[in-house]
Each structure stands twice: as structure tokens, then as C-alpha cells.
Scaffold this active site. Structure first.
Site, PDB file in Angstrom:
ATOM      1  N   HIS A 169     -10.299  -6.145  -2.350  1.00  0.00           N
ATOM      2  CA  HIS A 169     -11.500  -5.990  -1.351  1.00  0.00           C
ATOM      3  C   HIS A 169     -12.596  -5.328  -2.252  1.00  0.00           C
ATOM      4  O   HIS A 169     -12.658  -4.050  -2.452  1.00  0.00           O
ATOM      5  CB  HIS A 169     -10.696  -5.121  -0.400  1.00  0.00           C
ATOM      6  N   ASP A 212     -12.026 -10.525  -0.943  1.00  0.00           N
ATOM      7  CA  ASP A 212     -13.363 -10.557  -0.432  1.00  0.00           C
ATOM      8  C   ASP A 212     -14.275  -9.626  -1.184  1.00  0.00           C
ATOM      9  O   ASP A 212     -13.743  -8.797  -1.853  1.00  0.00           O
ATOM     10  CB  ASP A 212     -13.284 -10.433   0.956  1.00  0.00           C
ATOM     11  N   GLU A 244       0.651  -1.106   0.109  1.00  0.00           N
ATOM     12  CA  GLU A 244       0.040   0.222  -0.133  1.00  0.00           C
ATOM     13  C   GLU A 244       0.688   1.230  -0.181  1.00  0.00           C
ATOM     14  O   GLU A 244       0.510   2.185   0.700  1.00  0.00           O
ATOM     15  CB  GLU A 244      -1.085   0.051   1.322  1.00  0.00           C
ATOM     16  N   GLU A 259      -6.116 -10.685  -1.602  1.00  0.00           N
ATOM     17  CA  GLU A 259      -6.729 -10.296  -0.324  1.00  0.00           C
ATOM     18  C   GLU A 259      -8.190 -10.569  -0.557  1.00  0.00           C
ATOM     19  O   GLU A 259      -9.133  -9.746  -0.272  1.00  0.00           O
ATOM     20  CB  GLU A 259      -6.336  -9.231   0.452  1.00  0.00           C
ATOM     21  N   ASN A 267       2.204  -4.872  -3.174  1.00  0.00           N
ATOM     22  CA  ASN A 267       0.844  -5.277  -2.959  1.00  0.00           C
ATOM     23  C   ASN A 267      -0.086  -3.997  -2.837  1.00  0.00           C
ATOM     24  O   ASN A 267       0.259  -3.160  -1.995  1.00  0.00           O
ATOM     25  CB  ASN A 267       0.682  -6.154  -1.702  1.00  0.00           C
TER      26      ASN A 267
END
Ligand code: 9MR
Length: 540
Positions: free
Chosen positions: A224, A255, A147, A253, A188
Site C-alpha cells: 500500500h 495500491d 500483519e 495488495e 502477509n
């Protein structure tokens, strides 16, 4: 024996269909992974069993972060990290290390260091943490930096950046390579699934780091997602452009949150998102696999961070499989058949909120029955042989920007599915952008030249450039009193909507130097005895 008999007697497809996710993923040469939390891994049988059976890859949700591994300077603690790596080793799973350098979950002692000490602490941390697992064959890759960009594509002004400048990123990768020459080293981030300012900034950084020989091997797309924001229809295209840089890509990651409570409709939409992500990874050779950020809704970061949202994973709180599980399963198990059925053609767009350089279009949505699901819409300008794309959207509305002032646009929309099939063209909508105002604006004033009981002539309406630069086109608007109707006009193109009149320049009088003026006129009929005339004129 029973197992052998069962395998023998059952049709192959049925045995195959009931196989866990990891079996299907392996057949496709990909991993399917989950983030693991140390608490339930130690305490809950269902959690442990599903984690072991369904997944071929794991990421520590928190246990490898700096606050867990080096809470005080030089005091390393690998209890949680080792528990996860040992679990993975027992279950023949690969581990992705997450994460070495991040602005979050990093102890205060790091954040307060001066530049020299901070750089040394970073290098020491990387060397210790990566070194601890370097000889463990389960640990194959690391998020070296996490990030580092903000959503506009600028480097995040974290304490790392503020203290060390942008060079900390390359330094971190070099330190990681030195600590484990075999691990794949990744950058990432989130909100990078589609092609946008942030993903393009990462793309440019990765390209430039590789040109400089900085050891970066892989790019992670956190993913996400939320069903209310639409699916990034260019996800696969985005993965592909990174792959072309020579790096591996991975979904790190995943979701897909919904507004709670869940219901069957939200579950079904969510399932298409999961399927689309898996399909995007399957379609890109350089994509190593997909990691879901946990698997049960019982343990998810979402409700704490986004109150009112949740249900983001593939098992419910009671460890039952949701439609999203089936979607992941079926996508991984799917044959090589591809979706060649385009979505239905969108409805005629309606234009609204028209300004000098923007407009909103809305249309009746398309549906997709080909299996890959509706991914979004492309918006084109009808211009003859090649129609330029003006924008794209994941829902049935778009705000077009960057349009030219006082210009007629004929626009149509095509729907796009997850496999890239495009629908037919919607019918055209025609609209004209407003006049730009030339850096200062314009005014309009009308004079009643003559009038009689049943009508009047307004001549001239004087249009003046009150700005400091030239106007290339003007638009005058005014309101007709009730019962009045325009019966003729000159030196302007007039359109009427109800009582609202819009007068645009003619081809020959649209350009006005600063201070210059021009004029137009029109004639109106009105009820006998009515003495009203338009009261004011607005120029834009
Ligand atoms: O899921 C993690 C949650 O348990 C932690 O409280 C949180 C702390 O920042 O981090 C969550 O994981 C994040 C991941 O490490 C990096 N990308 C975003 C994830 C969700 O916030």
C-alpha cells in the site's frame, strides 16, 4: 471469422499491445490480480467485465475474512467467498485466500476466549475454511497469518499474541497444511516492501519457521504505497533476499495513493510506482505475480482510511484506464530490454542540522530517462579506496544518524534507478559533527587579557569537562559583537560564519578527563572606541 481476419491482418505488435493485462502476465509466467468486492461483482457489468478480462488472479477483499466466514462460533457462511471463487472458476482465474488469522475483522467471540479455547477455535476455523476450498483447483494459496508484526519489527501485541504467545503462528501454518496439503501458505504484511526493521523481522521469522519444519511457503508484500512517501528503491533487492530463503513471494495488495484531487503530474508519478513494482516482480523468479487491491477508484479502501487521499488504482471512478494502467500493461508487455542508463548526477549536498551524531543533507534532485524511473539515492562517505554507505533515501534529502562526534565527514550522493543503475558521484560536502559532551557536557569561560581602542585578546578561554566521563573533542561557540573580526587564535581551530564563531579543539587538547580543563585564546579587531567583547561562551 472476423477475429481470425483481424489477427491475420493486424501487425503482431498492435494485436499484442491491445491485449489485456493477463495475456501479457501469462507470457511472463506471472499472474496479475485484483481484489474483488462482492457488491459490485454482483451488480455492475463494467466491474464484472474488467475483472474477468484483465486479471488472471483474484483475492476476496473482505469475503473470506473471519467476520464473514464464521461470524458466530461454528456457524460458517461461505456465500460471499463462494461467489468470488465461482466467478474465478468461470473466468479461469486463480484465487488467493485472504485471510485466516488476523487481529482485525475477527468477531468479539474469538477475542474473548481463553487460551485453550482460542487455540481450538483458530484450528477449527482454519480447518473449516481451508477445507471448504481444498478440493477446488482455483484456490491455490492462503494468507495464513496477516500483519503479525508492528512497524518496529516486534510481534504485534494482538489478542492472538497476548493470549497464545508467539506459538500461534506456527500452529496456524500447521493447521492450514493439514487442511490442504497442496495450497501455498503465506505470511502477509504491509510496510515491508523495502529492507527495514519490519521486513527483516519477517525475514528472520520465516527463516526460523522453515528451519523448524513449519510449513510456510510464501511471503506477501501488501504494497500500500503513497507517492508522497517515495518509492522503496530496494524493493527488488528485498524480494530477492526472501526468495533466497526458498519461499515464493508475491505482491498482494498493491495500491498507490495520492493526495486528492488527482492531476496529471500525480498520475504520472503514480504510474512509475506501478511500473516499478511490476518490474521488481518480473525481475525476481520466485515472485508469482502482482495483485492490485481493487482496480477502480470507485471502490477503494483508501479515502475512508486516509481522508484527503485516494485515486490509488488503475481505473478511475468511471472505469476509464489511467496512466497507472498503461504502466502496468507496458511493464508486463515489455521486452527483455533492460534499463542501462543511469540517472543524472545529483547536485552538491548542503549540510544542516548538524549535531554530535547526525546531520541533514539536501541536494538538487536527479532525473532518470532510462525507463525504470528514479528509485532513490545512496549516500557515501569519501574515505579513499572503499567509501562506506552512510544512508539512503527515496527523496533528495536524508537525515544521517549514527555519526561520530567531533569528526569531519566528506560525503557524496549517487542516484539510483529502478534497474539498479547508479549515477556519478555528486560533488563532496564537508562538515564536522559537534562534540558529544561525554555524558554530561562541558563549560567554557573567557577572560579579557588585554584590550585597546581597536581590539582585544581573550586569554584564556577555559574549557572544563563537567561530565562524568571523558570528552573526546569539544566545540565552543560564541558571538562576536557587530564589526568585530578574529585576527588570530591559538590552541583551537576557529571558523567564523558571519558573527558566529566556532572553536574546535586542536589535535592535542581534545581529550579531557572528568573535571579536567584546557584552554585556548584568540585576538580580535574592533572599531576604534568600541569597548564591547563577547559576552558568553557555549561548550558542547
Ligand atoms: O480493503 C479492505 C476494506 O474494505 C476493509 O474495510 C478493511 C477492514 O480492515 O480491510 C481492507 O483490506 C485490508 C486487508 O484485508 C489487509 N491489509 C490492509 C488492507 C487495507 O486496509
Amino acid at each position: 471469422m472476423l477475429g481470425i481476419l483481424a489477427a491475420f491482418l493486424l501487425p503482431a505488435t498492435s494485436a499484442d499491445a491491445s491485449a489485456p493485462l493477463r495475456t501479457h502476465a501469462a507470457a511472463k509466467g506471472k499472474f496479475i490480480g485484483t481484489a474483488l468486492a462482492t457488491g459490485p461483482l454482483a451488480n455492475e457489468t463494467s466491474y464484472k467485465n474488467i475483472a474477468a478480462t484483465e486479471f488472471s488472479q483474484v483475492t476476496a477483499e473482505n469475503a473470506m475474512k473471519w467476520d464473514a466466514t464464521e461470524p458466530s462460533q461454528g456457524q460458517f457462511n461461505y456465500s460471499g467467498a463462494d461467489a468470488i471463487v465461482n466467478f474465478a472458476t468461470q473466468n479461469n482465474q486463480q484465487v488467493h485466500g485472504h485471510t485466516l488469522v488476523w487481529h482485525s475483522q475477527t468477531p468479539g467471540w474469538v477475542q474473548n476466549l481463553g487460551a485453550t479455547a482460542m487455540r481450538a477455535a483458530m484450528q477449527n476455523h482454519i480447518s473449516n475454511v481451508v477445507g471448504h476450498f481444498a478440493d477446488n483447483p482455483a484456490v491455490v494459496s492462503w494468507d495464513v497469518v496477516n500483519e503479525v508484526f508492528d512497524d518496529s519489527g516486534n510481534l504485534r501485541t494482538s489478542f492472538w499474541y497476548n493470549t497464545l504467545g508467539s506459538g500461534y503462528i506456527a500452529d496456524a501454518f500447521r493447521a492450514a497444511r493439514a487442511a490442504d496439503p497442496d495450497a501455498k501458505l503465506c505470511i502477509n504484511d504491509y510496510n515491508t516492501e523495502g529492507i527495514n526493521a519490519k521486513s527483516t523481522a519477517i525475514y528472520n521469522l520465516v527463516s526460523s519457521l522453515r528451519q523448524q519444519g513449519v510449513p510456510i511457503d510464501c511471503v506477501g508484500f501488501q504494497s500500500h504505497l503513497a507517492i508522497q512517501y517515495g518509492f522503496p528503491g530496494d524493493f527488488q533487492q528485498n524480494l530477492q533476499r526472501f526468495a533466497a530463503l526458498g519461499v515464493q513471494v508475491r505482491i498482494t495488495e498493491l495500491d498507490v495513493r495520492v493526495q486528492t484531487p488527482r492531476d496529471a503530474t500525480k498520475d504520472a508519478t503514480q504510474a512509475t510506482y506501478y511500473r516499478n513494482v511490476v518490474n521488481a516482480c518480473l525481475a525476481v523468479t520466485a515472485c508469482q505475480g502482482v495483485t492490485i487491491w481493487g482496480f477502480t477508484d470507485k471502490y477503494s479502501w483508501v479515502p475512508d482510511t486516509f481522508p484527503g487521499q485516494g485515486g490509488a488504482l488503475i481505473y478511475n471512478e468511471s472505469y476509464q484506464q489511467k496512466p497507472s494502467y498503461t504502466a502496468v500493461h507496458d511493464a508486463l508487455a515489455g521486452g527483455t530490454t533492460t534499463d542501462t542508463t543511469p540517472p543524472t548526477t545529483p547536485g552538491t549536498p548542503a549540510a544542516s542540522n548538524i549535531t554530535a551524531n547526525s546531520a541533514t543533507l539536501t541536494w538538487a534532485a536527479s532525473t532518470d530517462s532510462g525507463g525504470s524511473g528514479l528509485a532513490g539515492y545512496n549516500v557515501y562517505r569519501e574515505q579513499g579506496s572503499t567509501d562506506p554507505q552512510l544512508g539512503q533515501s527515496t527523496s533528495n534529502t536524508v537525515n544521517l544518524t549514527g555519526l561520530t562526534a567531533n569528526t569531519q565527514y566528506q560525503v557524496y550522493v549517487r542516484a539510483r534507478d529502478g534497474a539498479g543503475n547508479l549515477s556519478g558521484n555528486s560533488p563532496l560536502v564537508t562538515f564536522t559533527t559537534l562534540t558529544g559532551g561525554g555524558g554530561g557536557g562541558c563549560t567554557a569561560a573567557g577572560t579579557v587579557q588585554t584590550q585597546w581602542s581597536g581590539g582585544y585578546v581573550i586569554q584564556p578561554v577555559t574549557v572544563t569537562n563537567t561530565g562524568t566521563s571523558a570528552i573526546n573533542g569539544w566545540t565552543v561557540t560564541f558571538t562576536l559583537p557587530a564589526g568585530h573580526a578574529v585576527t588570530g587564535s591559538w590552541n583551537a581551530a576557529i571558523t567564523v560564519s558571519g558573527q558566529n564563531v566556532t572553536a574546535r579543539n586542536a589535535a592535542y587538547n581534545g581529550t579531557l578527563a572528568p573535571g579536567a580543563n584546557t584552554s585556548f585564546g584568540f585576538q580580535v579587531s574592533r572599531p576604534n572606541g568600541d569597548t564591547a567583547t563577547p559576552s558568553s561562551y557555549t561548550c558542547a
